[in-house]
Design a protein around this motif. Sequence first.
Motif, PDB file in Angstrom:
ATOM      1  N   CYS A  94      77.946   7.204 -37.245  1.00 25.37           N
ATOM      2  CA  CYS A  94      77.318   5.996 -37.785  1.00 25.37           C
ATOM      3  C   CYS A  94      78.336   5.177 -38.561  1.00 25.37           C
ATOM      4  N   THR A  95      78.349   3.881 -38.306  1.00 30.84           N
ATOM      5  CA  THR A  95      79.184   2.935 -39.039  1.00 30.84           C
ATOM      6  C   THR A  95      78.279   1.903 -39.698  1.00 30.84           C
ATOM      7  N   VAL A  96      78.544   1.609 -40.955  1.00 30.29           N
ATOM      8  CA  VAL A  96      77.766   0.601 -41.672  1.00 30.29           C
ATOM      9  C   VAL A  96      78.714  -0.452 -42.229  1.00 30.29           C
ATOM     10  N   VAL A  97      78.482  -1.696 -41.845  1.00 26.84           N
ATOM     11  CA  VAL A  97      79.254  -2.815 -42.369  1.00 26.84           C
ATOM     12  C   VAL A  97      78.543  -3.322 -43.615  1.00 26.84           C
ATOM     13  N   MET A  98      79.248  -3.250 -44.746  1.00 29.60           N
ATOM     14  CA  MET A  98      78.659  -3.620 -46.029  1.00 29.60           C
ATOM     15  C   MET A  98      79.484  -4.730 -46.680  1.00 29.60           C
ATOM     16  N   PRO A  99      78.859  -5.550 -47.527  1.00 35.33           N
ATOM     17  CA  PRO A  99      79.606  -6.605 -48.211  1.00 35.33           C
ATOM     18  C   PRO A  99      80.530  -6.033 -49.280  1.00 35.33           C
ATOM     19  N   GLU A 100      81.630  -6.703 -49.510  1.00 36.36           N
ATOM     20  CA  GLU A 100      82.596  -6.229 -50.498  1.00 36.36           C
ATOM     21  C   GLU A 100      82.017  -6.160 -51.903  1.00 36.36           C
ATOM     22  N   ASP A 101      80.979  -6.959 -52.152  1.00 30.29           N
ATOM     23  CA  ASP A 101      80.378  -6.963 -53.486  1.00 30.29           C
ATOM     24  C   ASP A 101      79.171  -6.029 -53.604  1.00 30.29           C
ATOM     25  N   ALA A 102      78.977  -5.163 -52.613  1.00 32.15           N
ATOM     26  CA  ALA A 102      77.871  -4.206 -52.678  1.00 32.15           C
ATOM     27  C   ALA A 102      78.050  -3.294 -53.888  1.00 32.15           C
ATOM     28  N   ARG A 103      76.929  -2.910 -54.508  1.00 30.37           N
ATOM     29  CA  ARG A 103      77.017  -2.012 -55.647  1.00 30.37           C
ATOM     30  C   ARG A 103      77.607  -0.676 -55.201  1.00 30.37           C
ATOM     31  N   GLN A 104      78.505  -0.148 -56.011  1.00 26.19           N
ATOM     32  CA  GLN A 104      79.220   1.076 -55.652  1.00 26.19           C
ATOM     33  C   GLN A 104      78.266   2.236 -55.415  1.00 26.19           C
ATOM     34  N   VAL A 105      77.149   2.268 -56.149  1.00 25.98           N
ATOM     35  CA  VAL A 105      76.203   3.366 -55.972  1.00 25.98           C
ATOM     36  C   VAL A 105      75.615   3.366 -54.562  1.00 25.98           C
ATOM     37  N   LYS A 106      75.423   2.165 -53.978  1.00 29.47           N
ATOM     38  CA  LYS A 106      74.886   2.079 -52.622  1.00 29.47           C
ATOM     39  C   LYS A 106      75.941   2.490 -51.592  1.00 29.47           C
ATOM     40  N   VAL A 107      77.185   2.065 -51.834  1.00 26.91           N
ATOM     41  CA  VAL A 107      78.272   2.448 -50.930  1.00 26.91           C
ATOM     42  C   VAL A 107      78.445   3.967 -50.942  1.00 26.91           C
ATOM     43  N   THR A 108      78.457   4.538 -52.132  1.00 26.17           N
ATOM     44  CA  THR A 108      78.637   5.981 -52.272  1.00 26.17           C
ATOM     45  C   THR A 108      77.490   6.749 -51.618  1.00 26.17           C
ATOM     46  N   ALA A 109      76.255   6.285 -51.833  1.00 19.60           N
ATOM     47  CA  ALA A 109      75.095   6.972 -51.265  1.00 19.60           C
ATOM     48  C   ALA A 109      75.132   6.947 -49.739  1.00 19.60           C
ATOM     49  N   THR A 110      75.509   5.813 -49.177  1.00 17.02           N
ATOM     50  CA  THR A 110      75.562   5.696 -47.715  1.00 17.02           C
ATOM     51  C   THR A 110      76.691   6.552 -47.142  1.00 17.02           C
ATOM     52  N   ARG A 111      77.835   6.535 -47.798  1.00 12.92           N
ATOM     53  CA  ARG A 111      78.963   7.356 -47.340  1.00 12.92           C
ATOM     54  C   ARG A 111      78.644   8.849 -47.443  1.00 12.92           C
ATOM     55  N   SER A 112      77.900   9.226 -48.475  1.00  8.76           N
ATOM     56  CA  SER A 112      77.563  10.646 -48.658  1.00  8.76           C
ATOM     57  C   SER A 112      76.670  11.166 -47.541  1.00  8.76           C
ATOM     58  N   LEU A 113      76.016  10.259 -46.824  1.00  5.83           N
ATOM     59  CA  LEU A 113      75.167  10.650 -45.698  1.00  5.83           C
ATOM     60  C   LEU A 113      75.943  10.707 -44.384  1.00  5.83           C
ATOM     61  N   GLY A 114      77.266  10.536 -44.479  1.00  6.28           N
ATOM     62  CA  GLY A 114      78.114  10.711 -43.305  1.00  6.28           C
ATOM     63  C   GLY A 114      78.537   9.439 -42.606  1.00  6.28           C
ATOM     64  N   ALA A 115      78.168   8.283 -43.137  1.00  4.58           N
ATOM     65  CA  ALA A 115      78.505   7.031 -42.472  1.00  4.58           C
ATOM     66  C   ALA A 115      79.930   6.587 -42.791  1.00  4.58           C
ATOM     67  N   GLU A 116      80.550   5.957 -41.831  1.00  2.00           N
ATOM     68  CA  GLU A 116      81.825   5.276 -42.071  1.00  2.00           C
ATOM     69  C   GLU A 116      81.510   3.879 -42.599  1.00  2.00           C
ATOM     70  N   ILE A 117      82.102   3.499 -43.701  1.00  4.93           N
ATOM     71  CA  ILE A 117      81.813   2.215 -44.335  1.00  4.93           C
ATOM     72  C   ILE A 117      82.924   1.217 -44.034  1.00  4.93           C
ATOM     73  N   VAL A 118      82.536   0.025 -43.617  1.00  3.29           N
ATOM     74  CA  VAL A 118      83.472  -1.075 -43.418  1.00  3.29           C
ATOM     75  C   VAL A 118      83.070  -2.182 -44.382  1.00  3.29           C
ATOM     76  N   LEU A 119      83.951  -2.521 -45.315  1.00  6.18           N
ATOM     77  CA  LEU A 119      83.666  -3.538 -46.312  1.00  6.18           C
ATOM     78  C   LEU A 119      84.247  -4.876 -45.868  1.00  6.18           C
ATOM     79  N   VAL A 120      83.420  -5.915 -45.900  1.00  7.62           N
ATOM     80  CA  VAL A 120      83.835  -7.247 -45.459  1.00  7.62           C
ATOM     81  C   VAL A 120      83.247  -8.296 -46.404  1.00  7.62           C
ATOM     82  N   PRO A 121      83.743  -9.536 -46.371  1.00  2.00           N
ATOM     83  CA  PRO A 121      83.100 -10.602 -47.140  1.00  2.00           C
ATOM     84  C   PRO A 121      81.619 -10.702 -46.753  1.00  2.00           C
ATOM     85  N   PRO A 122      80.733 -10.964 -47.726  1.00  3.20           N
ATOM     86  CA  PRO A 122      79.282 -10.943 -47.463  1.00  3.20           C
ATOM     87  C   PRO A 122      78.833 -11.760 -46.259  1.00  3.20           C
ATOM     88  N   ALA A 123      79.413 -12.932 -46.067  1.00  4.14           N
ATOM     89  CA  ALA A 123      78.969 -13.805 -44.983  1.00  4.14           C
ATOM     90  C   ALA A 123      79.376 -13.296 -43.602  1.00  4.14           C
TER      91      ALA A 123
END
Length: 325
Positions: A94-123
Motif C-alpha cells: 500500500c502506498t499513500v500520497v499525503m500532503p507535506e503539511d499533514a499532522r505527524q501523528v497521522k503520517v506515523t499512524a498510517t506508516r505503522s500500518l505498513g503503508a509507504e508514505i509519499v509526501l507532496v505539496p497539498p495541491a
Amino acid sequence: MELVSIDDIRTAATSITDLVVHTPLLPCPWAAGHGSLSLKPENLQTTGSFKIRGAYNAIRRCPPSLRDRGVITYSSGNHAQALAYAARALGVPCTVVMPEDARQVKVTATRSLGAEIVLVPPAERKDVATRLAETEGLALIPPFDHPDVIGGQGTVGLEIVEDLPEVDVVLVPVGGGALASGVATAVKSLRPSASVIGVEPELAADAAESLRSGRLCTWPMTRTGRTVADGLRTNLSDLTFAHLRTHLDDLVTVSEEEITDAVAHLARSAHLIVEPSGAVTVAAYLFNKDRLPAGRTVAVLSGGNVDFGFFTNVLVAPSESQGAD
C-alpha cells in the motif's frame, strides 16, 4: 451515470464481514427531551471510522492481478489509515500520497500500518497518486469517488435498517459524499418511507449549495478549511452528487459552535469520543430539530479520530447542552 444499487451494497456486506465490525445502535436516554434517538457509533469501528468499509470492499473487488501489485490512494486522514489496514490484512502493498503539511501523528499512524508514505505539496496529492498508479501499475482507490467505496460505505445503512426496521429518520455526515451516498441508497431501498438527511458544516456547505442549485458546486479549500470538521472539507464528485440528488431527502447545515458543543455532549452524556466531522449529526439533532422530520432517528457518528488537544479544550469549555444531561 450508473449508480450503486442495494445489491452492490449487499455484496459488499458479504465481502467485508471478516474485517469490519457491525457497530450497534446505542439508545440515547439523555436525548429524551428531543425525541427518540439512537447512535450508530462508527467511531468504534476498526481504525476509528467508517472508512474501513469502503477501503476494504474496494480492495476485495480489485482483480487479483492488479491488486497484488499494490494499491495506492491520496489522503491525510481516515481513508489513509483504513486502506493501509485493509491492505495489510490482505498482504497487499500500500502506498499513500499525503500532503507535506499533514499532522505527524497521522503520517506515523498510517506508516505503522505498513503503508509507504509519499509526501507532496497539498495541491498535488491526487495528480501524484494518479501518475504513480499508472507508471507502477497500482490500483488507485480514491477516498470517495469510486462505486466500490460507496458500496462499502452503504453497509452502514444496511445495518441500520437490519437493526431498526422501523427507522423513520437517518442523519448522515456529508463530505466527499460516499458515506451519505451509500447510506441513502441502502435506507431508501429497504425503508422507502424513511427520510435520509445529510448534515454538513455551514462553513463547508458545498453540498447544500449543489443540491439547491441542481449543479455541482465546488468550494476552494481556503473556504472549506475554516471548519473544525476537517473530514467534511472535501467537495462532492460527479458520482456522489448523482447519488445524493437521487436518494437524499434533505440536507441541513450546522454552525461551528453547534459542532463543538455536540462533541462535548457526546463525551459527557454518551461517553463516546467523536471527532467533529462525526458529531455534526448530533449537532443537527440537538440544535436544528425543527428542521428534521419526526420519528425514530438514527445519527451516524462517522469517526472518532480526534485531535486530543482540541478534545481537551472542548471538554473544559462550558457546553450549552449540559442542562440536557
